[in-house]
Design a protein around this motif. Sequence first.
Motif, PDB file in Angstrom:
ATOM      1  N   GLN A 190       0.804  -1.214   0.000  1.00  0.00           N
ATOM      2  CA  GLN A 190       0.000   0.000   0.000  1.00  0.00           C
ATOM      3  C   GLN A 190       0.834   1.260   0.000  1.00  0.00           C
ATOM      4  N   ASP A 214      -6.352 -10.441  -7.458  1.00  0.00           N
ATOM      5  CA  ASP A 214      -6.604  -9.381  -6.477  1.00  0.00           C
ATOM      6  C   ASP A 214      -5.375  -8.496  -6.336  1.00  0.00           C
ATOM      7  N   SER A 273      -5.468  -5.670  -4.401  1.00  0.00           N
ATOM      8  CA  SER A 273      -5.808  -4.744  -3.316  1.00  0.00           C
ATOM      9  C   SER A 273      -4.581  -4.272  -2.552  1.00  0.00           C
ATOM     10  N   ASN A 284      -3.596  -0.801  -3.552  1.00  0.00           N
ATOM     11  CA  ASN A 284      -4.667   0.204  -3.578  1.00  0.00           C
ATOM     12  C   ASN A 284      -4.193   1.605  -3.209  1.00  0.00           C
ATOM     13  N   GLN A 319      -1.563   5.622  -6.989  1.00  0.00           N
ATOM     14  CA  GLN A 319      -2.418   6.649  -7.565  1.00  0.00           C
ATOM     15  C   GLN A 319      -2.014   7.061  -8.969  1.00  0.00           C
ATOM     16  N   ARG A 331      -9.272  -6.174  -9.866  1.00  0.00           N
ATOM     17  CA  ARG A 331      -9.993  -5.971  -8.617  1.00  0.00           C
ATOM     18  C   ARG A 331      -9.045  -5.491  -7.526  1.00  0.00           C
ATOM     19  N   GLY A 332      -9.426  -4.468  -6.825  1.00  0.00           N
ATOM     20  CA  GLY A 332      -8.621  -3.950  -5.722  1.00  0.00           C
ATOM     21  C   GLY A 332      -7.732  -2.793  -6.088  1.00  0.00           C
ATOM     22  N   LEU A 333      -7.553  -2.526  -7.384  1.00  0.00           N
ATOM     23  CA  LEU A 333      -6.699  -1.410  -7.804  1.00  0.00           C
ATOM     24  C   LEU A 333      -7.535  -0.134  -7.804  1.00  0.00           C
ATOM     25  N   THR A 334      -8.022   0.214  -6.618  1.00  0.00           N
ATOM     26  CA  THR A 334      -9.031   1.255  -6.500  1.00  0.00           C
ATOM     27  C   THR A 334      -8.473   2.671  -6.423  1.00  0.00           C
ATOM     28  N   GLY A 335      -7.192   2.814  -6.101  1.00  0.00           N
ATOM     29  CA  GLY A 335      -6.633   4.152  -5.912  1.00  0.00           C
ATOM     30  C   GLY A 335      -6.086   4.775  -7.162  1.00  0.00           C
ATOM     31  N   THR A 341      -5.651   6.724 -10.307  1.00  0.00           N
ATOM     32  CA  THR A 341      -6.431   7.786 -10.951  1.00  0.00           C
ATOM     33  C   THR A 341      -5.802   8.300 -12.224  1.00  0.00           C
TER      34      THR A 341
END
Length: 307
Positions: A254, A272, A274, A277, A280, A297-301, A303
């Motif tokens: 992270q 996964d 995550s 995450n 950026q 999935r999990g690569l939410t940050g 941008t």
Amino acid sequence: VTLSESGSATVMLVDSMAMLTDDANIAAVSVKLEASPDGIAEKIGTLSSSLGGISISEYSAEFRTINLTGVASPAQYLSALQTLNYSHSQMTNIVNGDFSLANRSIHFTLYDQDGGVSAASTATVVFSRVCQAQTSYEATNHTQLVRVGRCSRMPRSSLFIRCLDPSTCDVTTLSSLQPLMYVYGSLQITSLPGLTSLAGLENVEYVGGFQLQDLVSLSSTAAFASHTARVGFDVPLGIFITGCPNLVSISGMQGFQSTSSLYVISNSKLEDLSGLNGLQNVSQHVYFQGNGGKVLRGLTGLTTVSG
């Protein structure tokens, strides 16, 4: 004190913030190195054999002591104590892998003119191991890996850990790398067929690049969880996770906030991300191929991808 692979290391024992008070003049001070794991390679020394009426003895390797004698004021003794240092003269022990990184304790006992004896005050010497600066350092077997494990920093260097012949590879654990904290170049771990986890990398606080490649038994990256999750940082040399068919998820990364490239390739069970995450921004390339069906999935940050 910072130790390198060549030369000697010296640290002053009493700094300018130290204070020494007594109602009477001081008659003597005994300074003792509690333990000397590396024998005569380490000692207590001084910049002067006498100062203001105070005589400073030679260091006794047998008793690990140096003595200051002569009646003088606390201020004069403080000045004399500020000339003392701890030194280690045989840094080649580090290269050979038998140098002790244990903290050293140095005790000071004061005797005043009226017969009073102080409780011992202690200075602690803490070691930070720095590997010799070079373009890269390659560890291809367990013995070399243990040697790298003496490092806390690898200045301006990349660290390559791999087996040139996987069929005879004896590297199954990274546990000897626990002292390692900083790799300013790229940390690349490749072609270690017996490696199942990244245990041993718990204390790494910074890497300039990160690569896991052809690690057929690696199932978890969770050992990274105890360090990179603390703060976000740039990984300018890229993140590459390729050829790890038993890796199910990426966790513990992270702290990776931005990078130049992100390649995740040929990890058939990986579904996964995550553990990334916190990522950026990718300034150049993102490439996914041959992974599990839900690898994003999990690569939410993330941008921004600029390349």
